[in-house]
Scaffold this motif. Structure first.
Motif, PDB file in Angstrom:
ATOM      1  N   ALA A 501       0.818  -1.214   0.000  1.00  0.00           N
ATOM      2  CA  ALA A 501       0.000   0.000   0.000  1.00  0.00           C
ATOM      3  C   ALA A 501       0.852   1.264   0.000  1.00  0.00           C
ATOM      4  N   TRP A 502       2.149   1.112   0.043  1.00  0.00           N
ATOM      5  CA  TRP A 502       3.047   2.276   0.020  1.00  0.00           C
ATOM      6  C   TRP A 502       3.180   2.797  -1.402  1.00  0.00           C
ATOM      7  N   THR A 503       3.088   4.106  -1.558  1.00  0.00           N
ATOM      8  CA  THR A 503       3.221   4.741  -2.871  1.00  0.00           C
ATOM      9  C   THR A 503       4.493   5.579  -2.896  1.00  0.00           C
ATOM     10  N   ALA A 504       5.349   5.290  -3.841  1.00  0.00           N
ATOM     11  CA  ALA A 504       6.610   6.022  -3.946  1.00  0.00           C
ATOM     12  C   ALA A 504       6.405   7.382  -4.597  1.00  0.00           C
ATOM     13  N   LEU A 856      12.166   3.367   3.315  1.00  0.00           N
ATOM     14  CA  LEU A 856      12.811   3.415   4.620  1.00  0.00           C
ATOM     15  C   LEU A 856      12.728   4.805   5.222  1.00  0.00           C
ATOM     16  N   LEU A 857      12.921   5.838   4.399  1.00  0.00           N
ATOM     17  CA  LEU A 857      12.836   7.203   4.895  1.00  0.00           C
ATOM     18  C   LEU A 857      11.425   7.540   5.362  1.00  0.00           C
ATOM     19  N   ASP A 858      10.422   6.984   4.685  1.00  0.00           N
ATOM     20  CA  ASP A 858       9.044   7.252   5.102  1.00  0.00           C
ATOM     21  C   ASP A 858       8.752   6.662   6.471  1.00  0.00           C
ATOM     22  N   ILE A 859       9.223   5.443   6.735  1.00  0.00           N
ATOM     23  CA  ILE A 859       8.960   4.885   8.062  1.00  0.00           C
ATOM     24  C   ILE A 859       9.858   5.541   9.116  1.00  0.00           C
ATOM     25  N   GLU A 860      11.047   6.008   8.703  1.00  0.00           N
ATOM     26  CA  GLU A 860      11.890   6.774   9.620  1.00  0.00           C
ATOM     27  C   GLU A 860      11.177   8.055  10.036  1.00  0.00           C
ATOM     28  N   GLN A 861      10.575   8.725   9.058  1.00  0.00           N
ATOM     29  CA  GLN A 861       9.881   9.978   9.348  1.00  0.00           C
ATOM     30  C   GLN A 861       8.666   9.717  10.246  1.00  0.00           C
ATOM     31  N   ALA A 862       7.938   8.625   9.972  1.00  0.00           N
ATOM     32  CA  ALA A 862       6.767   8.299  10.784  1.00  0.00           C
ATOM     33  C   ALA A 862       7.160   8.004  12.224  1.00  0.00           C
ATOM     34  N   GLY A 871       0.961   0.536  18.674  1.00  0.00           N
ATOM     35  CA  GLY A 871       1.324  -0.812  18.238  1.00  0.00           C
ATOM     36  C   GLY A 871       2.163  -0.802  16.987  1.00  0.00           C
ATOM     37  N   LEU A 872       1.731  -0.025  15.997  1.00  0.00           N
ATOM     38  CA  LEU A 872       2.496   0.056  14.751  1.00  0.00           C
ATOM     39  C   LEU A 872       3.826   0.749  14.987  1.00  0.00           C
ATOM     40  N   LEU A 873       3.832   1.769  15.838  1.00  0.00           N
ATOM     41  CA  LEU A 873       5.080   2.472  16.132  1.00  0.00           C
ATOM     42  C   LEU A 873       6.092   1.519  16.754  1.00  0.00           C
ATOM     43  N   GLU A 911       1.710  -0.291   5.632  1.00  0.00           N
ATOM     44  CA  GLU A 911       0.889  -0.141   6.835  1.00  0.00           C
ATOM     45  C   GLU A 911       0.965   1.288   7.354  1.00  0.00           C
ATOM     46  N   VAL A 912       2.171   1.853   7.347  1.00  0.00           N
ATOM     47  CA  VAL A 912       2.331   3.236   7.790  1.00  0.00           C
ATOM     48  C   VAL A 912       1.537   4.175   6.888  1.00  0.00           C
ATOM     49  N   ALA A 913       1.613   3.951   5.580  1.00  0.00           N
ATOM     50  CA  ALA A 913       0.895   4.812   4.638  1.00  0.00           C
ATOM     51  C   ALA A 913      -0.613   4.714   4.845  1.00  0.00           C
ATOM     52  N   ARG A 914      -1.129   3.505   5.099  1.00  0.00           N
ATOM     53  CA  ARG A 914      -2.557   3.340   5.338  1.00  0.00           C
ATOM     54  C   ARG A 914      -2.996   4.111   6.577  1.00  0.00           C
TER      55      ARG A 914
END
Length: 918
Positions: A501-504, A856-862, A871-873, A911-914
């Motif tokens: 579900a992640w969009t680049a 990776l940068l997107d989940i780093e930023q999140a 839970g996701l964090l 999952e982070v993007a959702r």
């Protein structure tokens, strides 16, 4: 030939016993040590069959063994006999005791030795192993601590036609440490290893001190500078002391069965000695830890009579189709294992990304009439938890799947190792010949493994590159690859594309900005087409269009001849036309045509270099280079010649350039590109002379610079200290500090930020021949170093120089002096296709690594912003730590089994993007 005979070749050539070995080694150069393995034995040399008569060698060192290496705490034997457990940092040779865990990397399933175990994700490697100990064999970059293998697992298959015929079966093994051997899941031998059952935490038996140090206490490390300093007799004796053997172990015939059988090997590390000469645990000042006592050096399985087995010799007969991971570096010496099942081609991707899968087709004869097609991919299921199940109505069209075949051009103009593939062509050759490549030696602990016995075949590496639409529904899409060729019945192979579900972002918005240098004039010279012709501009456009897909949009306009020094642009892009009164008019035809091509190929550049210089650093400091000319055009005849600049820094010099820069400013303002303009500067190190900065500031007030150098400042200062011009981009050499656990940068470079670009010097010889996994990890390695992108060559294809006093090929120069082709940095990440530059295997894995770094940068930023649920964090934080540790320490599963890591990262980013509603 027995394994004991082969093992005595460990440090030299073809000796049969140590005295003979010593005599022969005296004839070799001290700097070269060859590990001559049994590559010529299997299928080519009858083996003693014992009670069964003449047999055949079924498996040996030419076999591609499925392997899994486990990294963990090294055991060090203290003086009091106790064992300390910790980490040896081979980069600085220090030992840190009290490791918190026994194993650092993933473990295999408990039934890994059984015939039913699916080892398809394990890479196929030849002995000896491990070789990832060395920096250039991991990611082509320095790392804080190379992986420390404590257990090596290997599996290989062989086929039995008729078990009832078998009279004898034996297995021999050379290794470091301790080992156990299994046949079809049953243990048949164990040596230098305690216990009688599998226990991955077992430590092998100790070695004597003499295996680690000389009689006077000198450490015998694994690197060749230490090894070759030993007397030849000592080299041989140390090799014999370190090498342990199982010789002609009898395999019970009752364990063998008709069809596919499996041999599995389990090897454990022995303790490292902790004497005063080797290093004391916990003493950070000691730099005295060397050889890691674990290794699989050579193996041989012999069965008699030969008629009982399906042994095809060094290559299986006929056409074979087999799976291959995207990051595996394949050569013409690879083959399909007849005993392995053909698995689906699997691709893990995000939306708005480009990822690939591979299939290999090979034969001992030429491959003719190979045809490959792919249909539409239909959404089969929705694997992401908590999401509604989708019906199979969504599709990825067949047009989004690009089928290409990898090729390599043989000859002196090639930069790859013998038999390696690189360029990706849309048209599969009508006939793929058997390669004439001869395998070269491979490195192992500073010495070389002789691979001349390997047999090349005809190999077609097929790439299925999927461009996933931005609006694709997440889930698994399924389709079919259809293959057929002469001698190969039509066959179908499932193609599965898992879309998260992640969009680049679009490449132009990637947070890593790369700078891939194009060799414009070199394209014309390589293809032998007229300079600045329409065909030439077409080829330049193809190169820049590909570069833009990995966010490299640099455009360089040379305003002087040979802006990049020797072997570079023969003309300036602005041409001076001298008038009768001595004044000048200017021809911007080439300038405008180049910018039109850039606009069509990449859109707005980032950045636009004005390749202008009037000073360069020399031994006595910065000196003027009035000999750096510009191009003078005779419009009546079309003749061009070189014309020197006026004396740099003079009023005449400024007046000479001012009208040119004024016209350039108008043209770029019309295009809306003024904010991307920089002065280009390149030199070995240092800065342009203050007087040159004065001139540049007069011609382009408030302008900025891009520099490419070993070291340099973030701003250039004129003779008046108030004249300060920023350096926007700074390209440098290899940062030997290594990557960090934490990513120090997550933001996009701003106009006020110096963008630092990373050039890796680790591949000084053969940088274009780095393994694919080195390119796959490059983007993340760059991130973890705190750099903003990478610098290397785009299309600096090999050319011949008629005036050169040798027969070498060269590349046009880009910022690092005229050297032999491929020196110091990657020259060409593209390939000279038949109709212009095309992508390579290296380009595609670099692209994938870049896209993964964006995820990776997107989940780093999140995780930094903490905008996701607890839970996701928590899972994000745990994954960040696991991935960082695996990357920095170079863990084998993470580096060599990339598909699983890709899937975890992309699914988590999805999952982070959702949750963020993106």
């Amino acid at each position: 030939m027995t394994i004991s005979t082969i093992s005595k070749r460990l440090t030299r050539g073809k000796s049969i016993a140590i005295p003979t070995l010593m005599k022969q080694t005296a004839q070799l150069a001290a700097s070269v040590i060859i590990l001559a393995m049994a590559a010529a034995g299997r299928g080519a040399e009858p083996a003693a069959g014992g009670e069964g008569g003449i047999g055949t060698v079924v498996l040996d060192d030419s076999t591609l063994w499925r392997q899994f290496h486990i990294d963990g705490a090294t055991h060090v034997r203290n003086a009091d006999g106790t064992l300390a457990r910790g980490r040896i940092e081979y980069a600085n040779l220090r030992f840190s005791a009290d490791s918190p865990s026994f194993f650092w990397s993933a473990l295999p399933a408990h039934d890994w030795a059984s015939p039913a175990f699916d080892d398809g994700a394990w890479p196929r490697l030849r002995f000896p192993q491990p070789t990832l100990w060395f920096r250039e064999e991991t990611r082509g970059c320095s790392i804080n601590s190379p992986y420390a293998p404590v257990v090596l697992l290997a599996r290989a298959r062989f086929e039995i036609k008729d078990p009832a015929q078998i009279k004898a079966c034996s297995f021999s093994l050379d290794y470091w440490g301790g080992a156990a051997v299994f046949v079809n899941g049953k243990e048949v031998a164990r040596a230098h290893l305690p216990g009688n059952t599998t226990n991955l935490e077992v430590v092998a038996e100790d070695y004597p001190k003499e295996a680690f140090v000389t009689s006077n206490g000198k450490l015998i490390r694994g690197e060749d500078r230490d090894w070759i300093s030993l007397p030849r007799t000592k080299q041989a004796s140390v090799a014999e002391l370190r090498t342990r053997r199982m010789q002609e172990v009898r395999i019970p015939v009752t364990l063998l069965r008709k069809g596919v059988n499996v041999v599995a090997i389990e090897t454990h590390a022995a303790p490292v000695g902790a004497t005063d000469q080797i290093g004391r645990p916990g003493n950070d000042d000691y730099e005295k830890v060397g050889w890691q006592p674990i290794g699989l050096l050579g193996a041989k399985l012999t069965i008699s009579p030969a008629s009982a087995v399906s042994a095809d010799g060094l290559r299986p007969k006929g056409i074979r189709v087999w799976n291959c991971a995207v990051e595996d570096t394949v050569t013409a010496f690879d083959y399909g294992d007849p005993g392995e099942p053909l698995r689906p081609v699997t691709v893990h991707a995000g939306r708005n990304t480009v990822f690939s899968g591979r299939l290999m087709v090979g034969s001992d004869q030429p491959i003719k009439g190979l045809k490959v097609t792919v249909g539409d991919l239909a959404l089969a299921r929705e694997p992401i938890s908590g999401s509604p199940r989708e019906t199979a109505t969504a599709k990825i069209p067949a047009s989004a799947v690009r089928i290409r075949c990898a090729v390599w051009e043989p000859g002196k103009s090639s930069v790859g190792s013998p038999g390696r593939f690189d360029g990706l062509l849309d048209t599969i050759p009508s006939e793929i010949p058997v390669s004439k490549a001869v395998a070269g030696p491979e490195g192992f602990y500073g010495r070389f493994v002789d691979r001349k016995g390997l047999v090349a075949g005809a190999v077609a590496p097929l790439w299925f590159t999927v461009r996933v639409p931005r609006d694709a529904k997440p889930g698994t899409y399924e389709g079919t690859v259809q293959l057929a060729a002469e001698g190969l019945a039509p066959m179908s192979v499932p193609l599965r594309v898992s879309v998260s579900a992640w969009t680049a972002r679009d490449p132009k918005d990637f947070r890593q900005q790369n700078m891939l240098f194009s060799g414009e004039e070199g394209l014309a010279w390589h293809y032998k087409i007229p300079l600045w012709s329409d065909k030439h501009f077409e080829y330049m456009g193809k190169s820049l269009a590909l570069a833009s897909e990995v966010n490299s949009r640099v455009a360089i306009i040379p305003l002087v001849v040979e802006f990049h020094e020797s072997i570079s642009n023969p003309e300036s892009f602005v041409r001076w036309i001298k008038q009768a009164d001595g004044s000048f008019k200017y021809d911007f035809t080439l300038f405008d045509k180049y910018l039109d091509m850039v606009a069509k190929s990449t859109g707005k550049p980032r950045s636009l270099w004005l390749g202008w210089k009037c000073w360069v650093s020399g031994e006595g400091g910065a000196v003027p280079v009035a000999q750096t000319p510009v191009t003078l055009l005779d419009p009546a005849t079309g003749k061009v010649e070189r014309m020197p600049q006026p004396e740099p820094g003079t009023a005449e010099h400024v007046a000479f350039w001012r009208p040119v820069f004024e016209e350039i400013r108008k043209k770029l303002q019309t295009r809306g590109w003024l904010d991307e303009v920089v002065f280009g500067y390149s030199d070995l190190q240092g800065s342009p002379a203050p007087a040159a900065v004065d001139v540049a500031n007069k011609l382009w007030p408030g302008g900025e610079w891009t520099m490419y150098s070993h070291i340099g400042p973030f701003a250039f200062v004129g003779t008046d200290k108030n004249v300060v011009m920023k350096v926007r981009h700074y390209g440098a050499c290899n940062d030997r500090r290594g990557p960090n656990i934490n990513i120090p940068w997550t933001g996009k470079p701003s106009r006020g930020t110096n963008c630092r670009l990373y050039r890796d010097d680790s591949g000084r010889v053969g940088a274009d021949n780095l393994p694919l996994m080195a390119l796959r990890w490059r983007a993340e390695d760059t991130l973890r170093r705190g750099w903003d992108g990478s610098v290397f060559g785009l299309d600096l294809f090999p050319i011949r120089i008629p005036s050169a006093q040798d027969d070498r090929y060269y590349s046009v120069n880009r910022c690092n002096g005229a050297r032999g082709f491929g020196a110091y940095n990657i020259a060409s990440i593209l390939y000279p296709g038949p109709d212009g530059p095309v992508a390579t295997e290296r380009f595609e894995v670099f692209r994938e690594g870049l896209e993964l770094s964006e995820a990776l940068l997107d989940i780093e930023q999140a995780s930094a912003e903490k905008k996701i649920g607890a839970g996701l964090l928590e899972r994000v934080m745990r994954y960040r730590e696991e991935r960082a540790q695996a990357f920095v320490r170079g863990f084998f599963p993470a580096a060599r089994m990339q598909a699983a890591e890709d899937a975890k990262l992309l699914d988590l980013a999805g999952e982070v993007a959702r949750e963020l509603g993106k």
